[in-house]
Write a protein that holds these residues in place. Sequence first.
Motif, PDB file in Angstrom:
ATOM      1  N   TYR A 175       6.223 -13.790   8.930  1.00  0.00           N
ATOM      2  CA  TYR A 175       6.611 -12.591   8.189  1.00  0.00           C
ATOM      3  C   TYR A 175       6.477 -12.818   6.688  1.00  0.00           C
ATOM      4  O   TYR A 175       5.946 -11.982   5.960  1.00  0.00           O
ATOM      5  CB  TYR A 175       8.054 -12.220   8.541  1.00  0.00           C
ATOM      6  CG  TYR A 175       8.596 -11.070   7.711  1.00  0.00           C
ATOM      7  CD1 TYR A 175       8.324  -9.753   8.055  1.00  0.00           C
ATOM      8  CD2 TYR A 175       9.358 -11.323   6.571  1.00  0.00           C
ATOM      9  CE1 TYR A 175       8.801  -8.710   7.287  1.00  0.00           C
ATOM     10  CE2 TYR A 175       9.842 -10.283   5.790  1.00  0.00           C
ATOM     11  CZ  TYR A 175       9.559  -8.981   6.153  1.00  0.00           C
ATOM     12  OH  TYR A 175      10.026  -7.952   5.385  1.00  0.00           O
ATOM     13  N   GLU A 176       6.956 -13.971   6.257  1.00  0.00           N
ATOM     14  CA  GLU A 176       6.940 -14.288   4.835  1.00  0.00           C
ATOM     15  C   GLU A 176       5.511 -14.333   4.289  1.00  0.00           C
ATOM     16  O   GLU A 176       5.201 -13.696   3.292  1.00  0.00           O
ATOM     17  CB  GLU A 176       7.594 -15.657   4.652  1.00  0.00           C
ATOM     18  CG  GLU A 176       8.461 -15.778   3.435  1.00  0.00           C
ATOM     19  CD  GLU A 176       9.184 -17.109   3.464  1.00  0.00           C
ATOM     20  OE1 GLU A 176      10.383 -17.089   3.768  1.00  0.00           O
ATOM     21  OE2 GLU A 176       8.546 -18.159   3.228  1.00  0.00           O
ATOM     22  N   GLU A 177       4.646 -15.065   4.983  1.00  0.00           N
ATOM     23  CA  GLU A 177       3.265 -15.198   4.515  1.00  0.00           C
ATOM     24  C   GLU A 177       2.560 -13.835   4.501  1.00  0.00           C
ATOM     25  O   GLU A 177       1.831 -13.515   3.573  1.00  0.00           O
ATOM     26  CB  GLU A 177       2.476 -16.168   5.398  1.00  0.00           C
ATOM     27  CG  GLU A 177       2.968 -17.606   5.369  1.00  0.00           C
ATOM     28  CD  GLU A 177       2.729 -18.295   4.015  1.00  0.00           C
ATOM     29  OE1 GLU A 177       1.949 -17.768   3.200  1.00  0.00           O
ATOM     30  OE2 GLU A 177       3.342 -19.353   3.785  1.00  0.00           O
ATOM     31  N   ALA A 178       2.807 -13.040   5.548  1.00  0.00           N
ATOM     32  CA  ALA A 178       2.066 -11.789   5.681  1.00  0.00           C
ATOM     33  C   ALA A 178       2.646 -10.686   4.804  1.00  0.00           C
ATOM     34  O   ALA A 178       1.906  -9.993   4.100  1.00  0.00           O
ATOM     35  CB  ALA A 178       2.047 -11.337   7.141  1.00  0.00           C
ATOM     36  N   PHE A 179       3.971 -10.526   4.827  1.00  0.00           N
ATOM     37  CA  PHE A 179       4.525  -9.313   4.238  1.00  0.00           C
ATOM     38  C   PHE A 179       5.334  -9.542   2.965  1.00  0.00           C
ATOM     39  O   PHE A 179       5.803  -8.594   2.352  1.00  0.00           O
ATOM     40  CB  PHE A 179       5.343  -8.564   5.290  1.00  0.00           C
ATOM     41  CG  PHE A 179       4.524  -8.221   6.494  1.00  0.00           C
ATOM     42  CD1 PHE A 179       3.532  -7.248   6.420  1.00  0.00           C
ATOM     43  CD2 PHE A 179       4.695  -8.901   7.685  1.00  0.00           C
ATOM     44  CE1 PHE A 179       2.751  -6.942   7.511  1.00  0.00           C
ATOM     45  CE2 PHE A 179       3.909  -8.606   8.792  1.00  0.00           C
ATOM     46  CZ  PHE A 179       2.936  -7.623   8.699  1.00  0.00           C
ATOM     47  N   THR A 180       5.517 -10.809   2.590  1.00  0.00           N
ATOM     48  CA  THR A 180       6.098 -11.066   1.279  1.00  0.00           C
ATOM     49  C   THR A 180       4.990 -11.473   0.308  1.00  0.00           C
ATOM     50  O   THR A 180       4.903 -10.982  -0.794  1.00  0.00           O
ATOM     51  CB  THR A 180       7.160 -12.184   1.351  1.00  0.00           C
ATOM     52  OG1 THR A 180       8.059 -11.877   2.413  1.00  0.00           O
ATOM     53  CG2 THR A 180       7.943 -12.271   0.056  1.00  0.00           C
TER      54      THR A 180
END
Lengths: 279, 298
Positions: free
Chosen positions: B251-256
């Motif tokens: 989630y972090e890599e993709a959407f942050t």
Amino acid sequence: MTHASSNKWLSYVLLTLLGFVMIYPLIWLFVSSFKTNQDIFGSSKLFADTYVWNSYSLGWAGTGQYGFQQFFVNTLKLVLPTVVLTIVSSVIVAYGFSRFTFPLRTLLFSLMMATLMLPDATVMIPRYILFNKLGWLDTYLPFIVPSAFATSAFFIYMLIQFFRGLPRELDESATIDGCNSFMILIRVLLPLCKPALFSVGIFQFIWTWNDFFNSIIYISSVKKFTVSLGLRLSLDASSAVSWNQVLAMSVVSVVPCILLFFLAQKYFVEGISTTGLKG
Amino acid sequence: MTRKKRSFRYIGLIYVLPWILGLLIFQLYPFIASFYYSLTDYNMVNAPKFIGLDNYKQIFTNDPGFTQALKVTSIYVVLAVPVKLAFALFVAIVLSAKLKAINLFRTVYYLPSILGGSVAISVLWRFLFMKDGVVNSMLANVGIPSVDWLGNPDIALYTLGLLSVWQFGSSMVLFLAGIQQIPSDLYEAGSIDGASKTRMFFKITVPLLTPIVLFNLVMQMVNAFQEFTGAFVITSGGPMKSTYLYALKLYEEAFTFFKMGYASALSWVLFAIIMVVTGIIFKTSNRWVYYEDGGKTK
């Protein structure tokens, strides 16, 4: 004789104790939504000396521009079309798989079963990029549109299992009476598979209602927040102000699912035991 | 007649057409595309730039976050899934003893599975296990010193695991259905042959339930590898990344950070891991799963 009955008695005690432990957190959640901060923390007692009665109304109104009424309406706007389309599309596809032979049927069926195992994580990013290109971000379309294409193999499989249990003689006699295949589905089979349709609808309702991951990815403006997102917002926003409001809104957000669960319990257990995946 | 027959051949295809389209657009295409993206550098602003296997190289050689996420997730899966299933099986067996209140118990145990994935329950868990929360207050009553359930990096992951075990109901319902489907004449035959109850349990009940164990094991494992909500809402991956599950990393890599190429590579690594574990489970299942067709299992 005494051995057997004492065994049974022991089972009851064990099951009741366990049931109490299982359900206690939910009871605590409900009662604590009426407590003050002092009683929520540092107290092991379920009941408090003082109660506050405005946690629900204040929590419902929310702190920012949009309150839970908006979040509820939003969630319904997302969930209801998704549920209806899931039912319709899954029934049609399940009918095709269970009542007809056609080229590549076995291959397609295996493919469908394989998608049961396909982790959502693997398809999530290209889907997001696709929906972004289509201009669907911050709308409910990423939830609604795929459901019109029977994307959940779980439901198709559940309905196929159900269709298989209905005798083919029904179809045959309807054919003799001059029904075409679509009329057979609508007039003969659908009335018989109401329980299965309920199961599909209920599961899809609860899963979509509780969904958090997709909501947080696709919905960005507070105006369009679902209940899940709204709840997290209030958790972050109310820094130590009135926790009872957060608890109250947690209660409110699970009420639709609990109601549905109790009203339609029969279908739940049926659904999960005929196919029984997930949970 | 022949003409009608021919059109009949394709009628089924028309009914399954929506699913075929859905498969192509929302599953197959994204599946293949994510592999392509995993070989690129893509931030959704500029066009994807092909960089070969660099993302994978980075993941395996130079990403402490990945190593941590993999470690945490493995512990989570290895602990939460078997404990949950063992518990589900145990309760199902106790419940199956033809008790009167079976439906009531089944309802009570199943309820947490319905609600478990919601944010509300994550909120509840956070309150229950806070340092001055109810659980610690109860422990204090019986003289046990308070535990920092969510703040101690050695413990937080187990507190999340407990949330997963609490949702044992759906697996239990499956076991229960399986137990109820075992034909009673097997037990009758057993008792005529003088087999004890314990012996019948291990020779009849357990073997006939193994296919359901296999099924539950695979499905719960696939879900556990992708667990997100609890770790995100309750602990945000902390403290000290001790609950930094793989889905959080993704989630972090993709959407942050919007590193879509890198995140796609991460998602393929996860896919590969899940496939390998599933493969191993299925491979060994020949040895411990009983099939009713009389062991045509190589």
